[in-house]
Design an enzyme around this catalytic site. Structure first.
Site, PDB file in Angstrom:
ATOM      1  CG  PHE B  40      -1.790  -1.014   1.260  1.00 45.78           C
ATOM      2  CD1 PHE B  40      -3.135  -1.124   0.814  1.00 45.78           C
ATOM      3  CD2 PHE B  40      -1.439  -2.225   1.634  1.00 45.78           C
ATOM      4  CE1 PHE B  40      -4.270  -2.080   1.022  1.00 45.78           C
ATOM      5  CE2 PHE B  40      -2.393  -3.420   1.776  1.00 45.78           C
ATOM      6  CZ  PHE B  40      -3.800  -3.142   1.324  1.00 45.78           C
ATOM      7  CG  LEU B  78       0.411  -0.079   6.078  1.00 41.30           C
ATOM      8  CD1 LEU B  78      -0.228   0.755   6.913  1.00 41.30           C
ATOM      9  CD2 LEU B  78      -0.549  -0.301   4.745  1.00 41.30           C
ATOM     10  CB  CYS B  79       5.002   3.160   1.691  1.00 46.12           C
ATOM     11  SG  CYS B  79       6.110   4.499   1.574  1.00 46.12           S
ATOM     12  CB  ILE B  80       8.087   3.041   6.666  1.00 45.65           C
ATOM     13  CG1 ILE B  80       8.154   3.363   8.058  1.00 45.65           C
ATOM     14  CG2 ILE B  80       9.186   3.328   5.976  1.00 45.65           C
ATOM     15  CD1 ILE B  80       9.038   2.810   9.090  1.00 45.65           C
ATOM     16  CB  ALA B  83       2.387   4.611   7.035  1.00 49.51           C
TER      17      ALA B  83
END
Lengths: 115, 130
Positions: B40, B78-80, B83
């Site tokens: 995501f 999730l892309c850190i 996010a």
């Protein structure tokens, strides 16, 4: 190794999409993955030299363009005949393609991501 | 054929997360190991917000993703960077930013874009939902 095209189509300052698309291109290049960029629609505004975005607008993404060559991102494509794009006031590193070249370009990549 | 899904559309402004979920169900129905992982990015990371409470008469999309991930052992990344800037924080990031709370839902994990690059190179096909 897959050849990736990142297609930017949204305004650099109306959302984070353009920035996050460029971020993905830079990460791909950092991992030595072949990646090219193409710009259309509102994303073409990224090329204009006369940009002075405020903090509310977001980062000056135009400044990133000059650094692309250091990531070995050498191909940035646009479609020809954008009359409002003045060649003297826009970034010179783009490769303009005619309509046929533009349309065939997309099938030359293993993966295309749009932002 | 093994797929990785890249989801970039917001769960509130698009049907990207909904359509991807339907795609996964169809793919798993045909081949149980057809999904390598789901990444995501952009506003799609909002799917991992554990404190969001949808109205009770609507689909709980976060829970639907958690269930399909748990039942089929599918990693949800999730892309850190995407996010954290949107307030989706795990315990580690919460400590790092000296916050008192964390908001990452169970079964989701924060990873860098390097994980997406790795998925690209180890999967037959990657499909973007936006």
């Amino acid at each position: 190794m897959k050849h990736t095209l990142i297609h930017l189509n949204t305004s650099p300052y109306s959302s984070l999409a353009c920035k996050e698309g460029l971020d993905l291109a830079l990460v791909l290049a950092t991992f030595e993955q072949p990646v090219d960029l193409c710009l259309s629609g509102a994303a073409l505004a990224l090329l204009s030299d006369a940009q002075q975005p405020t903090a509310e607008h977001g980062k000056n993404l135009h400044k990133l363009l000059a650094g692309l060559e250091f990531y070995d991102i050498e191909n940035v494509y646009i479609e020809k005949n954008h009359s409002w794009l003045n060649s003297t006031t826009s970034w010179q590193g783009v490769t303009p393609l005619d309509s046929t070249e533009w349309q065939t370009m997309f099938s030359q990549y293993q993966q295309v991501f749009r932002f | 054929m093994q797929y990785t899904l890249l989801i970039t559309g917001s769960p509130y402004h698009s049907k990207a997360c909904h359509t991807a979920l339907r795609f996964i169900r169809a793919a798993l129905n045909k081949s149980p190991d057809s999904i390598k992982g789901v990444f995501f990015y952009e506003d799609a990371v909002l799917i991992g917000n554990q404190v969001a409470q949808p109205p009770r008469d609507e689909i709980n999309l976060t829970r639907a993703w958690q269930e399909i991930a748990e039942q089929n052992n599918i990693p949800l990344y999730l892309c850190i960077a995407a996010a954290v800037r949107r307030g989706i924080i795990n315990e580690g990031e919460s400590r790092r930013y000296e916050l008192e709370q964390h908001t990452l839902a169970e079964h989701f994990q924060l990873e860098g874009l390097g994980t997406l690059v790795d998925l690209m190179n180890t999967t037959n096909k990657i499909i973007q939902f936006r």
